[in-house]
Design a protein around this motif. Structure first.
Motif, PDB file in Angstrom:
ATOM      1  N   ARG A   1      42.388  -0.897 -67.787  1.00  0.00           N
ATOM      2  CA  ARG A   1      42.691  -1.636 -66.567  1.00  0.00           C
ATOM      3  C   ARG A   1      41.616  -2.699 -66.281  1.00  0.00           C
ATOM      4  O   ARG A   1      41.779  -3.561 -65.436  1.00  0.00           O
ATOM      5  CB  ARG A   1      42.741  -0.620 -65.415  1.00  0.00           C
ATOM      6  CG  ARG A   1      43.429  -1.130 -64.198  1.00  0.00           C
ATOM      7  CD  ARG A   1      43.814  -0.008 -63.275  1.00  0.00           C
ATOM      8  NE  ARG A   1      44.172  -0.522 -61.977  1.00  0.00           N
ATOM      9  CZ  ARG A   1      45.327  -1.097 -61.710  1.00  0.00           C
ATOM     10  NH1 ARG A   1      46.244  -1.220 -62.638  1.00  0.00           N
ATOM     11  NH2 ARG A   1      45.568  -1.550 -60.492  1.00  0.00           N
TER      12      ARG A   1
ATOM     13  N   LYS B   1      31.574   5.607 -65.236  1.00  0.00           N
ATOM     14  CA  LYS B   1      32.700   4.893 -65.857  1.00  0.00           C
ATOM     15  C   LYS B   1      33.216   3.795 -64.935  1.00  0.00           C
ATOM     16  O   LYS B   1      33.704   2.773 -65.403  1.00  0.00           O
ATOM     17  CB  LYS B   1      33.823   5.896 -66.156  1.00  0.00           C
ATOM     18  CG  LYS B   1      35.155   5.274 -66.404  1.00  0.00           C
ATOM     19  CD  LYS B   1      36.280   6.192 -65.956  1.00  0.00           C
ATOM     20  CE  LYS B   1      37.591   5.455 -65.870  1.00  0.00           C
ATOM     21  NZ  LYS B   1      38.006   5.086 -64.519  1.00  0.00           N
ATOM     22  N   ASN B   2      33.098   4.017 -63.640  1.00  0.00           N
ATOM     23  CA  ASN B   2      33.635   3.020 -62.712  1.00  0.00           C
ATOM     24  C   ASN B   2      32.635   1.918 -62.359  1.00  0.00           C
ATOM     25  O   ASN B   2      32.894   1.109 -61.472  1.00  0.00           O
ATOM     26  CB  ASN B   2      34.184   3.708 -61.451  1.00  0.00           C
ATOM     27  CG  ASN B   2      35.498   4.402 -61.757  1.00  0.00           C
ATOM     28  OD1 ASN B   2      36.151   4.093 -62.757  1.00  0.00           O
ATOM     29  ND2 ASN B   2      35.891   5.356 -60.923  1.00  0.00           N
TER      30      ASN B   2
ATOM     31  N   ARG C   1      40.509  10.748 -56.709  1.00  0.00           N
ATOM     32  CA  ARG C   1      40.715  11.722 -57.756  1.00  0.00           C
ATOM     33  C   ARG C   1      40.143  13.095 -57.401  1.00  0.00           C
ATOM     34  O   ARG C   1      40.558  14.109 -57.905  1.00  0.00           O
ATOM     35  CB  ARG C   1      39.988  11.179 -58.972  1.00  0.00           C
ATOM     36  CG  ARG C   1      40.259  11.876 -60.192  1.00  0.00           C
ATOM     37  CD  ARG C   1      39.738  11.045 -61.278  1.00  0.00           C
ATOM     38  NE  ARG C   1      40.743  10.123 -61.719  1.00  0.00           N
ATOM     39  CZ  ARG C   1      40.809   9.684 -62.948  1.00  0.00           C
ATOM     40  NH1 ARG C   1      39.928  10.053 -63.824  1.00  0.00           N
ATOM     41  NH2 ARG C   1      41.740   8.854 -63.311  1.00  0.00           N
TER      42      ARG C   1
ATOM     43  N   GLY D   1      45.178   1.881 -68.417  1.00  0.00           N
ATOM     44  CA  GLY D   1      44.565   2.693 -67.357  1.00  0.00           C
ATOM     45  C   GLY D   1      45.333   3.984 -67.177  1.00  0.00           C
ATOM     46  O   GLY D   1      46.376   4.200 -67.797  1.00  0.00           O
ATOM     47  N   CYS D   2      44.797   4.847 -66.336  1.00  0.00           N
ATOM     48  CA  CYS D   2      45.412   6.167 -66.133  1.00  0.00           C
ATOM     49  C   CYS D   2      46.780   6.017 -65.491  1.00  0.00           C
ATOM     50  O   CYS D   2      46.972   5.162 -64.629  1.00  0.00           O
ATOM     51  CB  CYS D   2      44.518   7.020 -65.239  1.00  0.00           C
ATOM     52  SG  CYS D   2      42.916   7.307 -65.966  1.00  0.00           S
TER      53      CYS D   2
ATOM     54  N   HIS E   1      36.090  10.167 -53.754  1.00  0.00           N
ATOM     55  CA  HIS E   1      36.968   9.471 -54.678  1.00  0.00           C
ATOM     56  C   HIS E   1      38.343  10.103 -54.616  1.00  0.00           C
ATOM     57  O   HIS E   1      38.470  11.318 -54.556  1.00  0.00           O
ATOM     58  CB  HIS E   1      36.364   9.615 -56.074  1.00  0.00           C
ATOM     59  CG  HIS E   1      36.991   8.724 -57.073  1.00  0.00           C
ATOM     60  ND1 HIS E   1      38.138   9.072 -57.729  1.00  0.00           N
ATOM     61  CD2 HIS E   1      36.651   7.493 -57.500  1.00  0.00           C
ATOM     62  CE1 HIS E   1      38.463   8.089 -58.550  1.00  0.00           C
ATOM     63  NE2 HIS E   1      37.575   7.117 -58.423  1.00  0.00           N
TER      64      HIS E   1
ATOM     65  N   ASP F   1      36.734   2.553 -72.221  1.00  0.00           N
ATOM     66  CA  ASP F   1      36.639   1.291 -71.482  1.00  0.00           C
ATOM     67  C   ASP F   1      35.479   0.428 -71.996  1.00  0.00           C
ATOM     68  O   ASP F   1      35.577  -0.800 -72.027  1.00  0.00           O
ATOM     69  CB  ASP F   1      36.446   1.559 -69.972  1.00  0.00           C
ATOM     70  CG  ASP F   1      37.777   1.754 -69.253  1.00  0.00           C
ATOM     71  OD1 ASP F   1      38.821   1.336 -69.789  1.00  0.00           O
ATOM     72  OD2 ASP F   1      37.769   2.328 -68.152  1.00  0.00           O
TER      73      ASP F   1
ATOM     74  N   ARG G   1      50.692   0.988 -60.157  1.00  0.00           N
ATOM     75  CA  ARG G   1      49.367   0.402 -59.949  1.00  0.00           C
ATOM     76  C   ARG G   1      49.492  -1.121 -59.937  1.00  0.00           C
ATOM     77  O   ARG G   1      49.129  -1.800 -60.907  1.00  0.00           O
ATOM     78  CB  ARG G   1      48.389   0.892 -61.031  1.00  0.00           C
ATOM     79  CG  ARG G   1      48.275   2.399 -61.056  1.00  0.00           C
ATOM     80  CD  ARG G   1      47.209   2.879 -62.010  1.00  0.00           C
ATOM     81  NE  ARG G   1      45.867   2.648 -61.491  1.00  0.00           N
ATOM     82  CZ  ARG G   1      44.759   2.904 -62.170  1.00  0.00           C
ATOM     83  NH1 ARG G   1      44.830   3.374 -63.394  1.00  0.00           N
ATOM     84  NH2 ARG G   1      43.577   2.675 -61.634  1.00  0.00           N
TER      85      ARG G   1
HETATM   86  C1  LIG Z   1      42.191   5.566 -61.920  1.00  0.00           C
HETATM   87  C2  LIG Z   1      41.012   5.565 -62.483  1.00  0.00           C
HETATM   88  O1  LIG Z   1      40.732   5.056 -63.703  1.00  0.00           O
HETATM   89  P1  LIG Z   1      41.313   3.739 -64.376  1.00  0.00           P
HETATM   90  O2  LIG Z   1      41.291   2.686 -63.303  1.00  0.00           O
HETATM   91  O3  LIG Z   1      40.370   3.468 -65.475  1.00  0.00           O
HETATM   92  O4  LIG Z   1      42.679   4.065 -64.848  1.00  0.00           O
HETATM   93  C3  LIG Z   1      39.885   6.197 -61.778  1.00  0.00           C
HETATM   94  O5  LIG Z   1      38.772   6.154 -62.291  1.00  0.00           O
HETATM   95  O6  LIG Z   1      40.100   6.733 -60.693  1.00  0.00           O
END
Ligand SMILES: C=C(OP(=O)(O)O)C(=O)O
Ligand SMILES: CC(=O)N[C@H]1[C@@H](OP(=O)(O)OP(=O)(O)OC[C@H]2O[C@@H](n3ccc(=O)[nH]c3=O)[C@H](O)[C@@H]2O)O[C@H](CO)[C@@H](O)[C@@H]1O
Length: 329
Positions: A97, A23-24, A310, A120-121, A308, A50, A126
């Motif tokens: 985002r 996803k990133n 997360r 975004g999350c 990461h 996304d 942010r």
């Molecule tokens: C914060 C994240 O996602 P996003 O930037 O899509 O909100 C992430 O993938 O860590």
């Protein structure tokens, strides 16, 4: 769709899952296609929001995006790129985002960009100040307008010497996507160097970009006038793989994650092993100490290389019969 997932736990998770493209990386590689003068093909594309948002934004800007009905591969053709009506762009306010990364490629393709308010999350504040600073250093003019930001570059984008105060993933991508077709050389210090950044560099290099990464978080980009297309298979999603691994750990399950890449997950795997061992020493169950749950092996610094954000606290030990509410990415 609701933005809350309710999970009823208490059951060991077992089976086989196939992990898809990251996803990133995928939405960012889609944005990169806008820099080319011929079609690009992106493989291993996951079905995530996304991707839908970026598909729609690219289409609004005249890029054709075709999805292979069998493989899900995307063919993106930017040759008819054009300005999009701001009302249509605005319909994507709060969706994702990623749109902030369209700035550089849109300026190169059509001379201006209108970026809707970001989504975004919801993981706290942010800011996008690094992004806007970086764009200004390339020579862009950034204006706040109702519903979003307008960016233009009357004299084009020019390479610059840029230093990030923190190795921000997004700001590093902003630099890469803006610098590859800027005039002159860009030297970025304090860059993020996560596997998804390296894969984005691979995408850009396939298009003809000249980028080198030094071991001290410095990235050097030699701007080129034109870029071609790419044919690329996205790296697999290390966060998804790590989530499955954590789910197996906490439910005492057994999950085979097909497509997971050890090379991109080394820090996670070390942490995972330490957590499992810690639990084993302290109790009967391999992952669960008798009186309290296994503690996450918390990294000491803010962002350890390779882990990461997360996932820094992901593999907590112990089966949990309760319910979990998680936010949806
Ligand atoms: C914060 C994240 O996602 P996003 O930037 O899509 O909100 C992430 O993938 O860590
Ligand atoms: C911390 C975080 O969640 N990072 C994730 C986020 O990156 P995202 O790009 O959102 O976040 P960054 O990695 O850039 O942010 C790191 C840190 O820098 C700060 N910062 C960042 C940009 C900016 O303009 N100003 C500023 O102050 C943030 O507040 C944060 O403390 O989404 C990416 C997916 O696209 C993920 O790969 C990143 O792991």
């Amino acid at each position: 769709m609701s933005s809350v997932l309710t999970i009823r736990g208490g059951v060991p998770l077992t089976g086989r899952v196939s992990v898809r493209g990251a996803k990133n990386l995928v939405p960012k590689a889609m944005v990169a296609a806008l820099l080319g003068n011929e079609p690009s093909v992106l493989r291993n594309v996951p079905e995530i929001k996304d991707v839908e948002v970026v598909t729609s934004l690219l289409q609004l800007h005249g890029v054709t995006v075709e999805k292979d009905p069998v493989t899900g591969d995307l063919t993106l053709d930017p040759k008819a790129a054009r300005t999009a009506p701001s009302t249509a762009i605005d319909a994507h306010a709060g969706d994702s985002r990623i749109p902030i990364l369209l700035c550089g490629p849109l300026i190169h393709a059509i001379g201006e960009a209108f970026i809707p308010d970001l989504g975004g999350c919801k993981i706290g504040d942010r800011p996008i100040d690094y992004h806007l600073d970086v764009l200004r250093q390339f020579g862009a003019v950034v204006e706040k307008r109702p519903g979003g930001i307008h960016i233009s570059a009357p004299k084009g984008l020019h390479g610059a010497k840029i230093s990030l105060p923190y190795p921000s993933v997004g700001a590093t991508e902003q630099v890469l996507l803006s610098a590859t077709r800027a005039e002159g050389i860009t030297e970025l210090s304090g860059a993020a160097t996560e596997p998804e950044i390296v894969d984005l560099i691979a995408v850009l290099q396939k298009m003809g970009a000249i980028i080198s990464v030094q071991t001290d978080r410095t990235i050097r980009i030699e701007g080129v006038r034109d870029l071609g297309g790419y044919n690329h298979r996205a790296l697999s999603d290390r966060n998804e793989s790590a989530s499955w691994a954590s789910a197996a750990l906490v439910t005492r399950g057994d999950i085979f994650v097909e497509g997971a890449s050890q090379r991109d997950m080394m820090t996670f795997l070390n942490t995972f092993r330490k957590v499992a061992r810690h639990g084993h020493r302290r109790g009967r169950h391999p992952f669960l100490p008798p009186r309290r749950q296994a503690q996450p092996a918390r990294p000491r610094n803010r962002r350890p290389p390779g882990l990461h954000d997360r996932l820094a606290a992901a593999p907590r030990g112990g089966p949990d019969p309760g319910r979990r509410r998680v936010h949806r990415a």
